[in-house]
Design a protein around this motif. Sequence first.
Motif, PDB file in Angstrom:
ATOM      1  N   ASP A   4      37.481  45.896  47.484  1.00 34.28           N
ATOM      2  CA  ASP A   4      37.188  44.607  46.850  1.00 34.28           C
ATOM      3  C   ASP A   4      36.893  44.737  45.361  1.00 34.28           C
ATOM      4  N   ARG A   5      36.770  45.954  44.877  1.00 37.97           N
ATOM      5  CA  ARG A   5      36.454  46.202  43.460  1.00 37.97           C
ATOM      6  C   ARG A   5      37.675  46.699  42.686  1.00 37.97           C
ATOM      7  N   MET A   6      38.846  46.677  43.316  1.00 35.72           N
ATOM      8  CA  MET A   6      40.086  47.042  42.638  1.00 35.72           C
ATOM      9  C   MET A   6      40.564  45.832  41.834  1.00 35.72           C
ATOM     10  N   PHE A   7      41.129  46.085  40.660  1.00 35.87           N
ATOM     11  CA  PHE A   7      41.604  44.963  39.847  1.00 35.87           C
ATOM     12  C   PHE A   7      42.861  45.329  39.059  1.00 35.87           C
ATOM     13  N   GLU A  48      44.519  43.948  35.289  1.00 30.30           N
ATOM     14  CA  GLU A  48      44.175  43.167  34.096  1.00 30.30           C
ATOM     15  C   GLU A  48      45.403  43.091  33.206  1.00 30.30           C
ATOM     16  N   ARG A  50      40.496  39.714  34.445  1.00 28.88           N
ATOM     17  CA  ARG A  50      40.810  40.596  35.570  1.00 28.88           C
ATOM     18  C   ARG A  50      41.103  39.784  36.826  1.00 28.88           C
ATOM     19  N   TYR A  59      40.914  40.433  40.798  1.00 27.08           N
ATOM     20  CA  TYR A  59      40.432  41.362  41.813  1.00 27.08           C
ATOM     21  C   TYR A  59      41.283  41.277  43.076  1.00 27.08           C
ATOM     22  N   PHE A  63      47.178  41.440  44.716  1.00 26.28           N
ATOM     23  CA  PHE A  63      46.703  40.940  43.432  1.00 26.28           C
ATOM     24  C   PHE A  63      47.505  39.679  43.121  1.00 26.28           C
ATOM     25  N   CYS A 103      39.201  50.064  38.866  1.00 28.59           N
ATOM     26  CA  CYS A 103      38.207  49.930  39.918  1.00 28.59           C
ATOM     27  C   CYS A 103      36.844  49.925  39.234  1.00 28.59           C
ATOM     28  N   ASP A 104      36.014  48.945  39.586  1.00 29.71           N
ATOM     29  CA  ASP A 104      34.673  48.946  39.003  1.00 29.71           C
ATOM     30  C   ASP A 104      33.585  49.131  40.080  1.00 29.71           C
ATOM     31  N   HIS A 105      33.957  49.823  41.157  1.00 29.21           N
ATOM     32  CA  HIS A 105      32.963  50.196  42.167  1.00 29.21           C
ATOM     33  C   HIS A 105      31.977  51.161  41.515  1.00 29.21           C
ATOM     34  N   HIS A 157      39.971  53.383  35.373  1.00 26.48           N
ATOM     35  CA  HIS A 157      41.035  52.449  35.012  1.00 26.48           C
ATOM     36  C   HIS A 157      42.174  53.231  34.360  1.00 26.48           C
TER      37      HIS A 157
END
Length: 196
Positions: free
Chosen positions: A116-119, A121, A127, A129, A152, A172-174, A180
């Motif tokens: 769920d934290r994959m994005f 941009e 972004r 998600y 996405f 990813c902002d996990h 990135h």
Amino acid sequence: MQLTGHITPESLMSLEAYTKWRKLHKPDIITHRKLRSVQLGEHVNLQFESETTIRYQIQEMLRIEKIFEEEGILDEIEAYAPLMPDGSNWKATMMLEYTDIHERKRELARLIGIEDRMFVEVEGHARVYAIADEDLDRENDEKTSAVHFVRFELTPVMCASVKAGAAVKVGCDHTNYPAHKVVEPDTLASLASDLK
């Protein structure tokens, strides 16, 4: 392998035809898959799907399982066709790759929710998600799965920007896996061809 934009039993090869085709074209499929892969850090691999990769997967399953009856063919199409991008999105198989079994067990416990934290941009846009595992939940309270399916969904303006040459970053902002990467031009050109 003929691309039609829609996978039907009639658009697939017979087992005999596919076996002959496969001998000649398997290296092409491997090259196509490699082109559409984005390695994010050491352990996350995003394999962006296309009609080519999904057709190949269906044909492989039919070959391995020796399925030639229409009901079985329809079952395989139903299982895999939803993974094909449909003009406004990118769909990917996300693999968490750890060779050491103990490290994998430890990291899958630390990475609950990573899908769920994959994005993605698109340059100049917010972004987007991932929408993850729409077919079934692949994690529990103790660990996440090593494989996830992510989508996405892009706006028409984002699609137009990509087609006009905007750069795209995957990330990813996990908390336990910040990473990135700017998508390589050849890969991005292939991904742009998925968009309408």
